[in-house]
Design a protein around this motif. Sequence first.
Motif, PDB file in Angstrom:
ATOM      1  N   ARG A  35       0.849  -1.205   0.000  1.00 22.62           N
ATOM      2  CA  ARG A  35       0.000   0.000   0.000  1.00 22.62           C
ATOM      3  C   ARG A  35       0.876   1.243   0.000  1.00 22.62           C
ATOM      4  O   ARG A  35       0.675   2.167  -0.802  1.00 22.62           O
ATOM      5  CB  ARG A  35      -0.897  -0.007   1.240  1.00 22.62           C
ATOM      6  N   ASP A  36       1.875   1.261   0.878  1.00 24.14           N
ATOM      7  CA  ASP A  36       2.755   2.422   0.964  1.00 24.14           C
ATOM      8  C   ASP A  36       3.577   2.591  -0.314  1.00 24.14           C
ATOM      9  O   ASP A  36       3.788   3.714  -0.789  1.00 24.14           O
ATOM     10  CB  ASP A  36       3.694   2.291   2.169  1.00 24.14           C
ATOM     11  N   GLN A  37       4.030   1.467  -0.883  1.00 20.85           N
ATOM     12  CA  GLN A  37       4.799   1.532  -2.132  1.00 20.85           C
ATOM     13  C   GLN A  37       3.959   2.131  -3.258  1.00 20.85           C
ATOM     14  O   GLN A  37       4.404   3.034  -3.978  1.00 20.85           O
ATOM     15  CB  GLN A  37       5.286   0.140  -2.536  1.00 20.85           C
ATOM     16  N   ILE A  38       2.738   1.624  -3.424  1.00 21.64           N
ATOM     17  CA  ILE A  38       1.877   2.115  -4.509  1.00 21.64           C
ATOM     18  C   ILE A  38       1.498   3.573  -4.284  1.00 21.64           C
ATOM     19  O   ILE A  38       1.520   4.381  -5.222  1.00 21.64           O
ATOM     20  CB  ILE A  38       0.611   1.232  -4.618  1.00 21.64           C
ATOM     21  N   ASN A  39       1.178   3.925  -3.054  1.00 24.03           N
ATOM     22  CA  ASN A  39       0.790   5.299  -2.748  1.00 24.03           C
ATOM     23  C   ASN A  39       1.934   6.272  -3.039  1.00 24.03           C
ATOM     24  O   ASN A  39       1.732   7.331  -3.661  1.00 24.03           O
ATOM     25  CB  ASN A  39       0.376   5.409  -1.277  1.00 24.03           C
ATOM     26  N   ASP A  40       3.146   5.909  -2.629  1.00 19.62           N
ATOM     27  CA  ASP A  40       4.306   6.762  -2.904  1.00 19.62           C
ATOM     28  C   ASP A  40       4.626   6.807  -4.400  1.00 19.62           C
ATOM     29  O   ASP A  40       5.068   7.839  -4.921  1.00 19.62           O
ATOM     30  CB  ASP A  40       5.532   6.274  -2.122  1.00 19.62           C
ATOM     31  N   PHE A  41       4.410   5.701  -5.095  1.00 19.37           N
ATOM     32  CA  PHE A  41       4.638   5.678  -6.547  1.00 19.37           C
ATOM     33  C   PHE A  41       3.710   6.670  -7.248  1.00 19.37           C
ATOM     34  O   PHE A  41       4.137   7.408  -8.150  1.00 19.37           O
ATOM     35  CB  PHE A  41       4.409   4.260  -7.084  1.00 19.37           C
ATOM     36  N   ILE A  42       2.444   6.700  -6.834  1.00 16.46           N
ATOM     37  CA  ILE A  42       1.497   7.656  -7.430  1.00 16.46           C
ATOM     38  C   ILE A  42       1.969   9.087  -7.161  1.00 16.46           C
ATOM     39  O   ILE A  42       1.987   9.922  -8.070  1.00 16.46           O
ATOM     40  CB  ILE A  42       0.074   7.443  -6.871  1.00 16.46           C
ATOM     41  N   SER A  43       2.365   9.362  -5.931  1.00  8.63           N
ATOM     42  CA  SER A  43       2.784  10.719  -5.558  1.00  8.63           C
ATOM     43  C   SER A  43       4.059  11.150  -6.277  1.00  8.63           C
ATOM     44  O   SER A  43       4.139  12.255  -6.804  1.00  8.63           O
ATOM     45  CB  SER A  43       3.014  10.807  -4.042  1.00  8.63           C
ATOM     46  N   GLU A  44       5.046  10.254  -6.306  1.00  7.13           N
ATOM     47  CA  GLU A  44       6.378  10.637  -6.779  1.00  7.13           C
ATOM     48  C   GLU A  44       6.602  10.425  -8.272  1.00  7.13           C
ATOM     49  O   GLU A  44       7.371  11.164  -8.895  1.00  7.13           O
ATOM     50  CB  GLU A  44       7.445   9.861  -5.992  1.00  7.13           C
TER      51      GLU A  44
END
Length: 304
Positions: free
Chosen positions: A89-98
């Motif tokens: 979840r954290d990986q995907i969320n950060d991928f969207i942001s960054e």
Amino acid sequence: MQTNIAPSTTPISGQYWEWRGHNVYYVQVGEKQPQRPPLLLVHGFGASTDHWRKNITGLCADFQVFAVDLLGFGRSAKPKLQYSGDLWRDQINDFISEVIGQKAVLAGNSLGGYACLCVAAQCADNVSGVVLLNSAGPFSESEGVKSQIQPPKNPSQKLLGKTVQWTFKQRLVQSLLFQYMRQRWVIRRTLEKVYLDKSAVTDQLVEEIYRPAYDIGALDVFVSVFSTPQGEKVDVLLKQLTCPLLLLWGEADPWMKARERSQKFHQYYPQLTEYFLSAGHCPHDEVPEQVNSYLRNWALSIKD
């Protein structure tokens, strides 16, 4: 204007993004589209961005399309960590942001579907909508129902159960099991069990799952995934969800009772959209034209 492009089986080259000190592999195809959210495709257990090649090529004329290898899978790094829905979840969320830089429609198969649902429910600001394809994940009442149906275990059954659990926690046993499961013929046989159309189980598909299973760290990932406690229950996540939800079910999936799981999703999120397809556990790879059409039309209808 809707564009139909035949799905391609040609591998798509990608690039790396560094996340928490680890290399994460992703693919990006298509131009940014005004008034249309980008798509982010997330694979299931043991798969990778390669599993979405037919969908990337079929959708990139209408959307900017991303696909990412979850940490521990595909061409991404395989560090010794506790692998869980929270991590992905954290990986995907950060991928969207960054990397993507704007809200996206998430589409996930199996384990990837569960990870996408975690993001959509718990990191809503980054998600326009979520598509679940034969999504994994436990519901709260499943154990309760199971215990009502099954008679109580006698002491010998309990002891046997604990012995089996202990055995599978031994490193040698885990290693032997992993060595067995990652052989090409075993991968092929497993895929043929969960694909309705056996002709879709190609040498290329087998190789795409076989290759990363021999990366350094792959055994530790395998062990962690099967020993980490279950994450948040699907019904809890659905109660937190606020964005549009599309369910695409391969109805011939022997691992999941699609109609039964469908009823549970409807119970907790009745405003969803849903289609049943003549396919197995991976409908996006088995009937890509149908999945691409449903996904395209639904994503185009989303109003942020």
